[in-house]
Motif scaffolding. Structure first.
Motif, PDB file in Angstrom:
ATOM      1  N   CYS A   1      68.608  61.429  55.343  1.00  0.00           N
ATOM      2  CA  CYS A   1      67.509  61.647  56.297  1.00  0.00           C
ATOM      3  C   CYS A   1      67.082  60.355  56.976  1.00  0.00           C
ATOM      4  N   GLN A   2      67.381  59.219  56.367  1.00  0.00           N
ATOM      5  CA  GLN A   2      66.943  57.956  56.941  1.00  0.00           C
ATOM      6  C   GLN A   2      68.000  57.287  57.810  1.00  0.00           C
TER       7      GLN A   2
ATOM      8  N   LEU B   1      61.223  65.543  51.051  1.00  0.00           N
ATOM      9  CA  LEU B   1      60.519  65.303  49.799  1.00  0.00           C
ATOM     10  C   LEU B   1      61.223  66.078  48.692  1.00  0.00           C
ATOM     11  N   VAL B   2      61.505  65.408  47.581  1.00  0.00           N
ATOM     12  CA  VAL B   2      61.998  66.095  46.396  1.00  0.00           C
ATOM     13  C   VAL B   2      60.767  66.528  45.602  1.00  0.00           C
ATOM     14  N   LEU B   3      60.508  67.832  45.614  1.00  0.00           N
ATOM     15  CA  LEU B   3      59.267  68.319  45.015  1.00  0.00           C
ATOM     16  C   LEU B   3      59.358  68.393  43.490  1.00  0.00           C
ATOM     17  N   ASP B   4      60.516  68.770  42.971  1.00  0.00           N
ATOM     18  CA  ASP B   4      60.679  68.785  41.512  1.00  0.00           C
ATOM     19  C   ASP B   4      62.162  68.824  41.165  1.00  0.00           C
ATOM     20  N   MET B   5      62.480  68.421  39.919  1.00  0.00           N
ATOM     21  CA  MET B   5      63.841  68.481  39.377  1.00  0.00           C
ATOM     22  C   MET B   5      63.745  68.934  37.923  1.00  0.00           C
ATOM     23  N   ASP B   6      64.620  69.858  37.525  1.00  0.00           N
ATOM     24  CA  ASP B   6      64.579  70.423  36.178  1.00  0.00           C
ATOM     25  C   ASP B   6      66.012  70.537  35.660  1.00  0.00           C
ATOM     26  N   PRO B   7      66.346  69.877  34.545  1.00  0.00           N
ATOM     27  CA  PRO B   7      67.725  69.926  34.028  1.00  0.00           C
ATOM     28  C   PRO B   7      68.058  71.221  33.304  1.00  0.00           C
ATOM     29  N   ARG B   8      67.084  72.047  32.997  1.00  0.00           N
ATOM     30  CA  ARG B   8      67.353  73.238  32.198  1.00  0.00           C
ATOM     31  C   ARG B   8      68.147  74.283  32.981  1.00  0.00           C
TER      32      ARG B   8
ATOM     33  N   LEU C   1      71.207  69.423  38.226  1.00  0.00           N
ATOM     34  CA  LEU C   1      69.763  69.621  38.098  1.00  0.00           C
ATOM     35  C   LEU C   1      69.333  70.742  39.028  1.00  0.00           C
ATOM     36  N   ASN C   2      68.356  71.522  38.578  1.00  0.00           N
ATOM     37  CA  ASN C   2      67.680  72.456  39.468  1.00  0.00           C
ATOM     38  C   ASN C   2      66.510  71.726  40.114  1.00  0.00           C
ATOM     39  N   GLY C   3      66.258  72.012  41.335  1.00  0.00           N
ATOM     40  CA  GLY C   3      65.138  71.337  41.999  1.00  0.00           C
ATOM     41  C   GLY C   3      64.687  72.064  43.247  1.00  0.00           C
ATOM     42  N   ARG C   4      63.726  71.484  43.870  1.00  0.00           N
ATOM     43  CA  ARG C   4      63.203  72.047  45.124  1.00  0.00           C
ATOM     44  C   ARG C   4      62.990  70.885  46.093  1.00  0.00           C
ATOM     45  N   VAL C   5      63.538  71.041  47.278  1.00  0.00           N
ATOM     46  CA  VAL C   5      63.468  69.980  48.287  1.00  0.00           C
ATOM     47  C   VAL C   5      62.783  70.527  49.533  1.00  0.00           C
ATOM     48  N   GLU C   6      61.893  69.725  50.076  1.00  0.00           N
ATOM     49  CA  GLU C   6      61.138  70.131  51.270  1.00  0.00           C
ATOM     50  C   GLU C   6      61.553  69.251  52.447  1.00  0.00           C
TER      51      GLU C   6
END
Length: 264
Positions: A216-217, A227-234, A241-246
């Motif tokens: 993006c840069q 923005l990387v809102l969250d990351m979850d390895p489960r 990793l599972n995550g959510r990106v905005e």
């Protein structure tokens, strides 16, 4: 001789002399003051003109300086808008005359998936199902402003999908279109800043999340907020990793309707 001239022409001389006397009296009483007043006015106007000339010279110099500065500021603003603001893409050449807006936006969506799909297939990245114009929020009664908003959301979607695929994400979930947020500009009641954002649930290696930010840069003229809102390895599998990106972008637009006082 004078006596004879008087006797022979006294009537003419008296009439002529009387007229001359009346003229002299009138001139002294009326014309004289007027001439004096006119001369005084001319002198006063000359002094005022000289004073105005003295005042105008620094103003003219300052005007030229400020006009040059304004031109420089406009160049800077155009450059910043070009680099950072979302813009409606110029795809008029791809639009057939008389095309219905529903068909037009369906074609726009098809082009986005057509652009991203070949790259995703090469790296075995799973894309979300193609959205519909209903997912975009289109309605039959949409105005020109609504169509512009849909177009800008699609531009964010296009950039976001490309960034996620280019960053090596294994799986990309369906896009979630967030409501637009408006910010008023202090000292500029006629314009506003409008943020539009889309977020995705994604799955991929940690390096892909980092690469999203890098992508993006580094792309000139394609700035988009990420923005990387969250990351979850489960339950994400090995090395993922599972995550959510905005993803978001902003534009500067004219404030519609009544002018509202800017918020602090």
């Amino acid at each position: 001789m004078f006596q004879r001239l008087w006797e022979e022409n006294k009537r003419f001389l008296m009439v002529t002399g009387g007229a001359l006397l009346v003229f002299l009296v009138a001139r002294s009483c009326v014309i004289g003051p007027y001439e004096a007043g006119a001369t005084e006015t001319v002198d006063e106007n000359s002094k005022l003109k000289s004073r105005l000339d003295r005042l105008a010279r620094p103003i003219e110099r300052r005007f030229n300086i400020e006009r040059s500065q304004l031109d420089e500021y406009l160049d800077i603003e155009r450059d910043l808008r070009q680099r950072f603001c979302l813009r409606v893409p110029d795809d008029a050449a791809l639009v057939k005359p008389g095309t219905a807006k529903e068909v037009l936006f369906t074609q726009k969506i098809d082009r986005i998936w057509g652009e991203v799909y070949p790259k995703a297939r090469l790296i075995n990245s799973k894309l979300p199902e193609k959205i519909s114009i209903r997912d975009l929020g289109m309605r039959p009664e949409d105005t020109e402003a609504d169509l512009k908003r849909h177009t800008l959301y699609l531009e964010i979607l296009r950039r976001a999908l490309n960034v996620l695929v280019d960053s090596g994400m294994h799986e990309i979930g369906s896009p979630h279109f967030q409501p637009e947020v408006e910010y008023f500009i202090r000292g500029n009641e006629r314009h506003r800043i409008v943020f539009r954002k889309i977020d995705f649930k994604v799955r991929g290696p940690y390096d892909s999340f980092v690469q999203v930010l890098r992508e993006c840069q580094k792309k000139s003229g394609a700035f988009i907020q990420a923005l990387v809102l969250d990351m979850d390895p489960r339950r994400a599998g090995p090395d993922a990793l599972n995550g959510r990106v905005e993803f978001g972008g902003f534009s500067i637009e004219e404030a519609p309707g009544e002018i509202v006082e800017a918020a602090p």
